[in-house]
Design a protein around this motif. Structure first.
Motif, PDB file in Angstrom:
ATOM      1  N   PHE A 296     -56.900 -13.786 -25.310  1.00  0.00           N
ATOM      2  CA  PHE A 296     -55.288 -13.315 -25.235  1.00  0.00           C
ATOM      3  C   PHE A 296     -54.983 -14.211 -24.047  1.00  0.00           C
ATOM      4  CE2 PHE A 296     -57.944  -9.408 -27.045  1.00  0.00           C
ATOM      5  CZ  PHE A 296     -57.171  -9.451 -28.173  1.00  0.00           C
ATOM      6  N   GLU A 297     -54.474 -15.109 -24.185  1.00  0.00           N
ATOM      7  CA  GLU A 297     -53.834 -16.084 -23.225  1.00  0.00           C
ATOM      8  C   GLU A 297     -52.714 -15.523 -22.810  1.00  0.00           C
ATOM      9  OE1 GLU A 297     -54.681 -20.179 -24.128  1.00  0.00           O
ATOM     10  OE2 GLU A 297     -55.974 -19.616 -25.860  1.00  0.00           O
ATOM     11  N   ALA A 298     -52.468 -14.951 -21.564  1.00  0.00           N
ATOM     12  CA  ALA A 298     -51.215 -14.337 -21.340  1.00  0.00           C
ATOM     13  C   ALA A 298     -50.408 -15.681 -20.403  1.00  0.00           C
ATOM     14  CB  ALA A 298     -51.320 -13.090 -20.282  1.00  0.00           C
ATOM     15  N   GLN A 299     -49.279 -15.907 -20.929  1.00  0.00           N
ATOM     16  CA  GLN A 299     -48.736 -17.153 -20.498  1.00  0.00           C
ATOM     17  C   GLN A 299     -47.113 -16.990 -20.990  1.00  0.00           C
ATOM     18  OE1 GLN A 299     -51.454 -19.794 -22.953  1.00  0.00           O
ATOM     19  NE2 GLN A 299     -49.826 -21.175 -22.198  1.00  0.00           N
ATOM     20  N   CYS A 300     -46.362 -18.213 -20.587  1.00  0.00           N
ATOM     21  CA  CYS A 300     -45.269 -18.375 -21.286  1.00  0.00           C
ATOM     22  C   CYS A 300     -45.585 -19.259 -22.497  1.00  0.00           C
ATOM     23  CB  CYS A 300     -44.313 -19.294 -20.269  1.00  0.00           C
ATOM     24  SG  CYS A 300     -43.729 -18.304 -18.851  1.00  0.00           S
ATOM     25  N   PRO A 301     -44.739 -19.033 -23.588  1.00  0.00           N
ATOM     26  CA  PRO A 301     -45.264 -19.373 -25.009  1.00  0.00           C
ATOM     27  C   PRO A 301     -44.841 -21.108 -24.688  1.00  0.00           C
ATOM     28  CG  PRO A 301     -42.921 -18.680 -25.117  1.00  0.00           C
ATOM     29  CD  PRO A 301     -43.596 -18.056 -23.942  1.00  0.00           C
ATOM     30  N   PRO A 302     -45.732 -21.900 -25.250  1.00  0.00           N
ATOM     31  CA  PRO A 302     -45.717 -23.376 -25.266  1.00  0.00           C
ATOM     32  C   PRO A 302     -44.381 -23.712 -25.762  1.00  0.00           C
ATOM     33  CG  PRO A 302     -47.708 -22.907 -26.394  1.00  0.00           C
ATOM     34  CD  PRO A 302     -46.976 -21.634 -26.033  1.00  0.00           C
ATOM     35  N   ALA A 303     -43.985 -24.834 -25.136  1.00  0.00           N
ATOM     36  CA  ALA A 303     -42.570 -25.273 -25.443  1.00  0.00           C
ATOM     37  C   ALA A 303     -42.734 -26.144 -26.749  1.00  0.00           C
ATOM     38  CB  ALA A 303     -41.824 -26.233 -24.289  1.00  0.00           C
ATOM     39  N   GLU A 304     -41.520 -26.369 -27.700  1.00  0.00           N
ATOM     40  CA  GLU A 304     -41.489 -27.286 -28.704  1.00  0.00           C
ATOM     41  C   GLU A 304     -41.517 -28.750 -28.219  1.00  0.00           C
ATOM     42  OE1 GLU A 304     -39.249 -26.565 -32.146  1.00  0.00           O
ATOM     43  OE2 GLU A 304     -39.363 -24.520 -31.724  1.00  0.00           O
ATOM     44  N   GLY A 305     -40.377 -29.104 -27.205  1.00  0.00           N
ATOM     45  CA  GLY A 305     -40.053 -30.508 -26.909  1.00  0.00           C
ATOM     46  C   GLY A 305     -40.682 -30.620 -25.608  1.00  0.00           C
ATOM     47  N   ASN A 306     -39.725 -31.301 -24.692  1.00  0.00           N
ATOM     48  CA  ASN A 306     -40.326 -31.479 -23.209  1.00  0.00           C
ATOM     49  C   ASN A 306     -39.219 -30.870 -22.205  1.00  0.00           C
ATOM     50  OD1 ASN A 306     -37.964 -33.336 -23.651  1.00  0.00           O
ATOM     51  ND2 ASN A 306     -39.421 -34.873 -23.571  1.00  0.00           N
ATOM     52  N   ASP A 307     -38.573 -29.828 -22.600  1.00  0.00           N
ATOM     53  CA  ASP A 307     -37.573 -28.820 -21.651  1.00  0.00           C
ATOM     54  C   ASP A 307     -38.650 -27.802 -21.279  1.00  0.00           C
ATOM     55  OD1 ASP A 307     -36.121 -27.453 -20.135  1.00  0.00           O
ATOM     56  OD2 ASP A 307     -34.677 -27.096 -22.075  1.00  0.00           O
ATOM     57  N   PHE A 308     -39.006 -27.882 -19.932  1.00  0.00           N
ATOM     58  CA  PHE A 308     -39.846 -26.854 -19.434  1.00  0.00           C
ATOM     59  C   PHE A 308     -39.319 -25.789 -18.244  1.00  0.00           C
ATOM     60  CE2 PHE A 308     -42.493 -30.131 -21.268  1.00  0.00           C
ATOM     61  CZ  PHE A 308     -43.563 -29.241 -21.849  1.00  0.00           C
ATOM     62  N   GLY A 309     -38.035 -25.651 -18.538  1.00  0.00           N
ATOM     63  CA  GLY A 309     -37.155 -24.700 -17.499  1.00  0.00           C
ATOM     64  C   GLY A 309     -37.967 -23.474 -17.335  1.00  0.00           C
ATOM     65  N   GLN A 310     -38.511 -22.844 -18.504  1.00  0.00           N
ATOM     66  CA  GLN A 310     -39.023 -21.582 -18.243  1.00  0.00           C
ATOM     67  C   GLN A 310     -40.421 -21.575 -17.237  1.00  0.00           C
ATOM     68  OE1 GLN A 310     -40.479 -19.614 -21.991  1.00  0.00           O
ATOM     69  NE2 GLN A 310     -40.472 -17.598 -21.226  1.00  0.00           N
ATOM     70  N   ILE A 311     -41.085 -22.877 -17.397  1.00  0.00           N
ATOM     71  CA  ILE A 311     -42.214 -22.690 -16.278  1.00  0.00           C
ATOM     72  C   ILE A 311     -42.206 -23.785 -15.056  1.00  0.00           C
ATOM     73  CG2 ILE A 311     -43.786 -22.259 -18.398  1.00  0.00           C
ATOM     74  CD1 ILE A 311     -44.398 -25.146 -18.747  1.00  0.00           C
ATOM     75  N   THR A 312     -40.971 -23.972 -14.764  1.00  0.00           N
ATOM     76  CA  THR A 312     -40.535 -25.063 -13.697  1.00  0.00           C
ATOM     77  C   THR A 312     -40.697 -23.960 -12.454  1.00  0.00           C
ATOM     78  OG1 THR A 312     -39.136 -26.481 -14.864  1.00  0.00           O
ATOM     79  CG2 THR A 312     -38.879 -26.508 -12.672  1.00  0.00           C
ATOM     80  N   LEU A 313     -41.535 -24.508 -11.546  1.00  0.00           N
ATOM     81  CA  LEU A 313     -41.560 -23.913 -10.271  1.00  0.00           C
ATOM     82  C   LEU A 313     -40.905 -24.772  -9.334  1.00  0.00           C
ATOM     83  CD1 LEU A 313     -43.499 -21.317  -9.449  1.00  0.00           C
ATOM     84  CD2 LEU A 313     -45.295 -22.841  -8.919  1.00  0.00           C
ATOM     85  N   LEU A 314     -39.933 -24.030  -8.409  1.00  0.00           N
ATOM     86  CA  LEU A 314     -39.277 -24.957  -7.411  1.00  0.00           C
ATOM     87  C   LEU A 314     -40.024 -24.846  -6.255  1.00  0.00           C
ATOM     88  CD1 LEU A 314     -35.707 -23.620  -8.075  1.00  0.00           C
ATOM     89  CD2 LEU A 314     -36.498 -25.768  -9.117  1.00  0.00           C
ATOM     90  N   ALA A 315     -39.898 -25.781  -5.222  1.00  0.00           N
ATOM     91  CA  ALA A 315     -40.725 -25.564  -4.018  1.00  0.00           C
ATOM     92  C   ALA A 315     -40.275 -24.456  -3.246  1.00  0.00           C
ATOM     93  CB  ALA A 315     -40.038 -26.924  -3.346  1.00  0.00           C
ATOM     94  N   GLY A 316     -41.531 -24.017  -2.889  1.00  0.00           N
ATOM     95  CA  GLY A 316     -41.462 -22.598  -2.108  1.00  0.00           C
ATOM     96  C   GLY A 316     -41.403 -21.389  -2.858  1.00  0.00           C
TER      97      GLY A 316
END
Length: 328
Positions: A296-316
């Motif tokens: 049961f891999e608890a995560q954000c769902p994999p993206a279809e393309g290469n837009d990773f806004g949901q898993i982007t981590l900003l500095a800090g």
């Protein structure tokens, strides 16, 4: 409550240790500092998860069993992600795609500190993943915690912070079986939609309703019923290997046998279910076969393309993923 640890080896000039957490009811959890790995969950002496034969086996071959997998768990199509006008290339280690972070966090030796009080037994593990390791930007500091209470609940928390914009979508990759063959277990999950995947295992057509499909676990049913179905998606991946979008109702999922029950709660938006499809009693995990366990891999769902806004981590920015596993 009790904690202790033993050294069982060395890797990369660091000690490899097995840490034991035990509650007042005799439930025992074993954690490795290699990969911040959940090695065993013993309930009345019976192991509730898939484990290799010895702690030494975990660093011999990458099998993801119980590991804290990152920086990205799952696949990145063509290893590329875009932010603004920039395209960033990750190493290709799964055909034409990137998978499981390259030489990921589950393959590194973490620092650790066990502790306990009258309420919990815990171990805190930390790892520094340097800028551009596996071509991921940002110096990333990770803190994983396993905490066992007297309610027979194991709490898992992973926190991280980066000094540069990066992408981060880690997961704990434990396979559960409650001491039985996973196909014989009953599963109930609060998910109305799942993501079909293509031949590479990546989503390719958005969400699809689970209603009237093999993927409908809204009411408890035997996992084997899905595995034995004629569903094209099941046949494509030789079993379950799909993201399910959680609908927000609690708990996320319940796995049960005649003797035991596991209740999973998480702050993640999705669970990726994988039924150990590739295991075949060969190699280091020769004690494990197909469908012997389920993740049961608890995560954000994999993206279809290469837009990773949901898993982007900003500095800090501070990342925090929590998963609770309650055993009965």
């Amino acid at each position: 409550m009790k904690t202790n640890f033993v050294k069982y080896g060395r890797k990369d000039d660091q000690d490899l240790c097995e840490i034991t957490l035990q509650n007042d009811h005799g439930m025992t959890v074993k954690v490795l500092n290699y990969g911040a790995t959940l090695e065993k969950v013993l309930l009345n002496g019976e192991n509730m998860i898939l484990s290799l034969k010895s702690p030494e086996d975990y660093s011999k071959e990458r099998n993801f069993l119980g590991g804290t997998v990152g920086r990205i768990a799952g696949r990145v199509r063509h290893g590329q992600w875009k932010h603004g006008l920039e395209t960033h290339q990750l190493p290709l280690n799964d055909g034409e795609n990137h998978i499981h972070g390259g030489i990921g966090t589950d393959m590194q030796v973490w620092s650790f500190r066990p502790s306990c009080d009258e309420k919990v037994a815990r171990v805190d593990l930390t790892l520094f993943d340097p800028d551009m390791h596996n071509d991921y930007p940002g110096n990333l500091k990770l803190h994983a915690r396993y905490e066992l209470d007297n309610d027979n609940t194991l709490h898992y928390c992973l926190e991280a912070v980066s000094d540069k914009l990066t992408i981060f979508n880690p997961v704990n990759h434990t396979y559960f079986n409650l001491g039985e063959h996973a196909a014989d277990l009953n599963l109930q999950m609060n998910a109305d939609y799942y993501l079909p995947v293509d031949a590479s295992g990546l989503p390719d057509c958005g969400m699809v309703e689970v209603a009237n499909t093999a993927f409908d676990f809204r009411t408890a049913k035997r996992i084997g019923a899905a595995l034995e179905s004629n569903d094209e998606q099941i046949k494509l991946r030789n079993g379950l290997d799909h993201p399910f979008i959680l609908n927000g109702n609690k708990p996320a999922t319940v796995l049960s046998s005649a003797e035991h029950k596991l209740t999973v709660s998480t702050n993640a938006p999705a669970l990726v279910l994988y039924t150990a499809n590739h295991f075949n009693h060969t190699g280091i995990p020769d004690n494990i076969g197909q469908y012997d366990g389920i993740t049961f891999e608890a995560q954000c769902p994999p993206a279809e393309g290469n837009d990773f806004g949901q898993i982007t981590l900003l500095a800090g920015d501070k990342f925090k993923r929590t998963v609770d596993w309650k055993f009965e």
